[in-house]
Enzyme design. Sequence first.
Site, PDB file in Angstrom:
ATOM      1  CG  ASP A 294      -2.198   1.000   1.522  1.00 53.91           C
ATOM      2  OD1 ASP A 294      -1.971   1.678   0.339  1.00 53.91           O
ATOM      3  OD2 ASP A 294      -1.915   1.374   2.442  1.00 53.91           O
TER       4      ASP A 294
ATOM      5  CG  ASP B 131      -2.395   7.877   0.746  1.00 51.18           C
ATOM      6  OD1 ASP B 131      -1.512   8.905   0.511  1.00 51.18           O
ATOM      7  OD2 ASP B 131      -2.878   7.608   0.173  1.00 51.18           O
TER       8      ASP B 131
ATOM      9  CG  ASP C 118      -1.845   2.118   6.558  1.00 53.86           C
ATOM     10  OD1 ASP C 118      -2.292   1.670   5.606  1.00 53.86           O
ATOM     11  OD2 ASP C 118      -2.052   3.532   7.104  1.00 53.86           O
TER      12      ASP C 118
END
Length: 339
Positions: free
Chosen positions: A24, A26, A223
């Site tokens: 991922d 961000d 995250d």
Amino acid sequence: MSLLRPKKTESVHPLDGVDAVLADLDGVVYQGPDAIPHAVEGLSRAVTEGFRTGYITNNASRTDAQVAEHLTSFGLTVAPADVVTSPQAAMRILTTLVEPGATILVVGGVGLTTEVEKAGFVVTRAASDKPAAVVQGFAPEVGWKQLAEASFALHDPAVHWVATNTDWTIPVAGGIAPGNGTLVSAVHTAVGRLPVVAGKPEKPIFEEALARFGTANAAFIGDRLDTDTLGAQRAGLRTIHVLTGIDRAKQLLAAPQGSRPEFILEDLRQLFEAYPATQTSKDGSETRVGASVVRMTGPVVRVVKAGDSRTDLVRAGSAAIWNSGLSIHALDVDPALYS
């Protein structure tokens, strides 16, 4: 203390046995314009050690080329084809719903319009153009007028609706901001229907990535538990959670079944460190990871030894709670585990 026994006889590494690393963006690689500490180091090493490395993002505001340029500015070697975006996954869905060359009402920015055009569709911003579908993605410039036009079009039940993603929040340089999910919710409230979703935690974006990188045996680093971990598990990928973005210790302890990662890392340097075994006492009351020990007595969860690694303490606490079969809401959890 009760005698502890290891569940695993040997230490493992997070990337053992996989041939591709998907990350991922961000909260994993960057936050706003800046790289997250140690992310570039870890991902560069993955490339050096021969892992096919790609990037998956729900953020629809930029093109794959723009994302690749941003990543390259950190010192990573990234081509546009190494970036899988939620607009690309949305096109994977849209081509199954409407005729080639159809007119599509776009709510979003250049990251979305570029993919709509590349797929051979005609872009419009007006419901009066009678679009065959609405495709909606995040862009900072999206406002009431675009949402209203989408609502006007979607009052016709024959018009398809595809959302790039439904993330409620997005991490930016200034903090945590409303994401595409809030904008999709506004349209949903107006029209009383829901879109087909392309991005995480749904499978299309992962299917796009696996097909593009030619692998069925990849690890995914995220995250967020509700999008990254849940989606990667649905798609059959190994799940690695890094504590640099949205979800931290408190969210991990409370993670429901299906959103519990296989590996928890402090940062991406730990991709290549031995992952400590989880040990449980014979009576099941104590859980140890490294030098960190957590005890559960009924619904009471307490730290016995904090140890010398904050990450190991989170790992031990998470394992203890997850293995208990009890809901986090029914537990008295030591604040030292998440504060």
